[in-house]
Design a protein around this motif. Structure first.
Motif, PDB file in Angstrom:
ATOM      1  N   GLN A  55       0.804  -1.232   0.000  1.00  0.00           N
ATOM      2  CA  GLN A  55       0.000   0.000   0.000  1.00  0.00           C
ATOM      3  C   GLN A  55       0.835   1.279   0.000  1.00  0.00           C
ATOM      4  N   VAL A  56       0.448   2.173  -0.912  1.00  0.00           N
ATOM      5  CA  VAL A  56       1.067   3.493  -1.036  1.00  0.00           C
ATOM      6  C   VAL A  56      -0.058   4.519  -0.930  1.00  0.00           C
ATOM      7  N   PRO A  57       0.270   5.793  -0.643  1.00  0.00           N
ATOM      8  CA  PRO A  57      -0.800   6.796  -0.533  1.00  0.00           C
ATOM      9  C   PRO A  57      -1.274   7.299  -1.882  1.00  0.00           C
ATOM     10  N   LEU A  58      -1.496   6.356  -2.785  1.00  0.00           N
ATOM     11  CA  LEU A  58      -2.069   6.672  -4.094  1.00  0.00           C
ATOM     12  C   LEU A  58      -3.484   6.104  -4.092  1.00  0.00           C
ATOM     13  N   LEU A  59      -4.425   6.916  -4.575  1.00  0.00           N
ATOM     14  CA  LEU A  59      -5.840   6.556  -4.543  1.00  0.00           C
ATOM     15  C   LEU A  59      -6.446   7.011  -5.859  1.00  0.00           C
ATOM     16  N   ALA A  60      -7.373   6.202  -6.401  1.00  0.00           N
ATOM     17  CA  ALA A  60      -8.000   6.604  -7.659  1.00  0.00           C
ATOM     18  C   ALA A  60      -9.503   6.453  -7.542  1.00  0.00           C
ATOM     19  N   ASP A  61     -10.221   7.249  -8.324  1.00  0.00           N
ATOM     20  CA  ASP A  61     -11.657   7.031  -8.393  1.00  0.00           C
ATOM     21  C   ASP A  61     -12.165   7.261  -9.805  1.00  0.00           C
ATOM     22  N   SER A  62     -13.195   6.497 -10.147  1.00  0.00           N
ATOM     23  CA  SER A  62     -13.815   6.559 -11.469  1.00  0.00           C
ATOM     24  C   SER A  62     -15.310   6.839 -11.257  1.00  0.00           C
ATOM     25  N   PRO A  63     -15.698   8.113 -11.271  1.00  0.00           N
ATOM     26  CA  PRO A  63     -17.079   8.460 -10.909  1.00  0.00           C
ATOM     27  C   PRO A  63     -18.107   8.258 -12.017  1.00  0.00           C
ATOM     28  N   HIS A  64     -17.626   8.038 -13.261  1.00  0.00           N
ATOM     29  CA  HIS A  64     -18.557   8.035 -14.390  1.00  0.00           C
ATOM     30  C   HIS A  64     -18.620   6.725 -15.156  1.00  0.00           C
ATOM     31  N   SER A  65     -17.956   5.671 -14.665  1.00  0.00           N
ATOM     32  CA  SER A  65     -17.972   4.414 -15.427  1.00  0.00           C
ATOM     33  C   SER A  65     -19.137   3.510 -15.021  1.00  0.00           C
ATOM     34  N   ASP A  69     -18.529  10.096   0.815  1.00  0.00           N
ATOM     35  CA  ASP A  69     -18.081   9.778   2.170  1.00  0.00           C
ATOM     36  C   ASP A  69     -16.914   8.790   2.125  1.00  0.00           C
ATOM     37  N   TRP A  70     -17.053   7.783   1.264  1.00  0.00           N
ATOM     38  CA  TRP A  70     -16.005   6.758   1.161  1.00  0.00           C
ATOM     39  C   TRP A  70     -14.710   7.384   0.649  1.00  0.00           C
ATOM     40  N   LEU A  71     -14.824   8.187  -0.398  1.00  0.00           N
ATOM     41  CA  LEU A  71     -13.639   8.844  -0.963  1.00  0.00           C
ATOM     42  C   LEU A  71     -12.970   9.730   0.093  1.00  0.00           C
ATOM     43  N   GLY A  72     -13.781  10.512   0.795  1.00  0.00           N
ATOM     44  CA  GLY A  72     -13.241  11.404   1.824  1.00  0.00           C
ATOM     45  C   GLY A  72     -12.536  10.633   2.929  1.00  0.00           C
ATOM     46  N   GLN A  73     -13.125   9.503   3.320  1.00  0.00           N
ATOM     47  CA  GLN A  73     -12.511   8.682   4.379  1.00  0.00           C
ATOM     48  C   GLN A  73     -11.157   8.134   3.938  1.00  0.00           C
ATOM     49  N   GLN A  74     -11.093   7.662   2.689  1.00  0.00           N
ATOM     50  CA  GLN A  74      -9.829   7.112   2.183  1.00  0.00           C
ATOM     51  C   GLN A  74      -8.755   8.199   2.114  1.00  0.00           C
ATOM     52  N   VAL A  75      -9.143   9.386   1.665  1.00  0.00           N
ATOM     53  CA  VAL A  75      -8.187  10.498   1.575  1.00  0.00           C
ATOM     54  C   VAL A  75      -7.635  10.815   2.967  1.00  0.00           C
ATOM     55  N   ARG A  76      -8.539  10.911   3.930  1.00  0.00           N
ATOM     56  CA  ARG A  76      -8.098  11.257   5.293  1.00  0.00           C
ATOM     57  C   ARG A  76      -7.234  10.153   5.897  1.00  0.00           C
ATOM     58  N   HIS A  77      -7.626   8.914   5.650  1.00  0.00           N
ATOM     59  CA  HIS A  77      -6.879   7.772   6.174  1.00  0.00           C
ATOM     60  C   HIS A  77      -5.436   7.761   5.636  1.00  0.00           C
ATOM     61  N   LEU A  78      -5.307   7.928   4.330  1.00  0.00           N
ATOM     62  CA  LEU A  78      -3.963   7.886   3.732  1.00  0.00           C
ATOM     63  C   LEU A  78      -3.131   9.081   4.189  1.00  0.00           C
ATOM     64  N   HIS A  79      -3.791  10.238   4.289  1.00  0.00           N
ATOM     65  CA  HIS A  79      -3.087  11.452   4.696  1.00  0.00           C
ATOM     66  C   HIS A  79      -2.556  11.313   6.125  1.00  0.00           C
TER      67      HIS A  79
END
Ligand code: ZN
Length: 285
Positions: A21-31, A147-157
């Protein structure tokens, strides 16, 4: 058409390989390609599907194996657009006054706000939407994703002291009308004109894609929308970059299916993902 209420979550979370695990996160909001039963759009499915960033989550499927989590919407963007502010709506589409704040942006003026009004010349609704049904779209689809995206961002940060985020999209090949023949891009990187991530992050992604043989431009015609704006706070070591890939590289847009270029692009993006994970690891250490 499916009943959104029958799914536990309105998104898929492809968790990162824990050991890497690295602090890289991705999201695909439109697929996403689930069309909930209560959508009641008058537009034919083949028209609605043109709004999907089809297969984008699959193109980047190597990210989790490189240690980067990938969040992918399940529900179609024409039902509720996750890459918009919650307030970006047109009160004229509603049967009664909206109880909260309304801040329509130019996206709403173009018919592509939080709630899409049209797709090309096709209107999505022949009715006004009730406040209750729009509130349900926010509660069941929009907020759980954010909410999920925000949680992951905060967790990695918290864990790594910084976070590097990719907001993944695809663009219709018709975008070429905006370019001269020699400059039609394969990728458009959007960092909100240099404000949503470090210059080094966007330069690294650009370099990796160019090294794989692709034409890459920045910020024109897509500079990044609500999600990149929300996540990207480079002064806090939170970096967010939008990546648009040209659909002509991997799909037959007319028939809405992958073509023979899909696997080669997916393999190139696997290589890019690996190198990017390595870059982020070096930034965070
Ligand atoms: Zn998109």
């Amino acid at each position: 058409m499916q009943d959104v209420h029958s799914h536990r979550l309105p998104f898929d979370w492809h968790a990162p390989d824990r050991a890497l695990q690295v602090p890289l996160l991705a999201d695909s909001p439109h697929s996403g390609h689930v069309y909930p039963l209560d959508f009641h759009s008058r537009a034919p499915l083949r028209v609605l599907r043109r709004a999907e960033d089809a297969f984008v989550d699959q193109l980047w499927s190597a990210l989790p194996t490189e240690g980067a989590g990938l969040l992918a919407a399940r529900v179609s963007r024409s039902y509720v657009d996750l890459n918009r502010q919650e307030t970006d709506l047109d009160p004229q589409m509603l049967a009664s006054p909206w109880p909260g704040l309304v801040e329509p942006s130019e996206k709403t003026q173009l018919g592509h706000g939080l709630l899409w009004k049209n797709l090309g010349s096709v209107a999505l609704y022949d009715r006004l939407l009730s406040v209750a049904e729009v509130q349900a779209r926010l509660a069941l689809v929009y907020r759980p994703y954010h909410d999920w995206l925000g949680q992951q961002v905060r967790h990695l940060h918290r864990r790594f002291g910084g976070v590097w985020h990719l907001n993944l999209h695809s663009m219709p090949s018709g975008v070429k009308a905006l370019f001269t023949t020699s400059t039609v891009p394969d990728f458009v990187l959007g960092d909100r004109l240099g404000t949503s991530c470090s210059a080094d992050f966007v330069a690294t992604v650009e370099h990796l894609l160019r090294a794989a043989g692709y034409r890459v431009v920045r910020n024109h015609p897509y500079s990044g929308a609500a999600i990149v704006k929300q996540v990207g706070k480079p002064e806090q070591n939170r970096h967010s970059l939008q990546i648009e890939v040209n659909r002509a590289l991997y799909m037959d847009e007319r028939h809405h299916r992958k073509h023979s270029g899909f696997e080669a692009l997916q393999a190139d993006l696997a290589m890019v993902s690996k190198q990017l994970a390595s870059y982020v690891r070096s930034c965070a250490s």
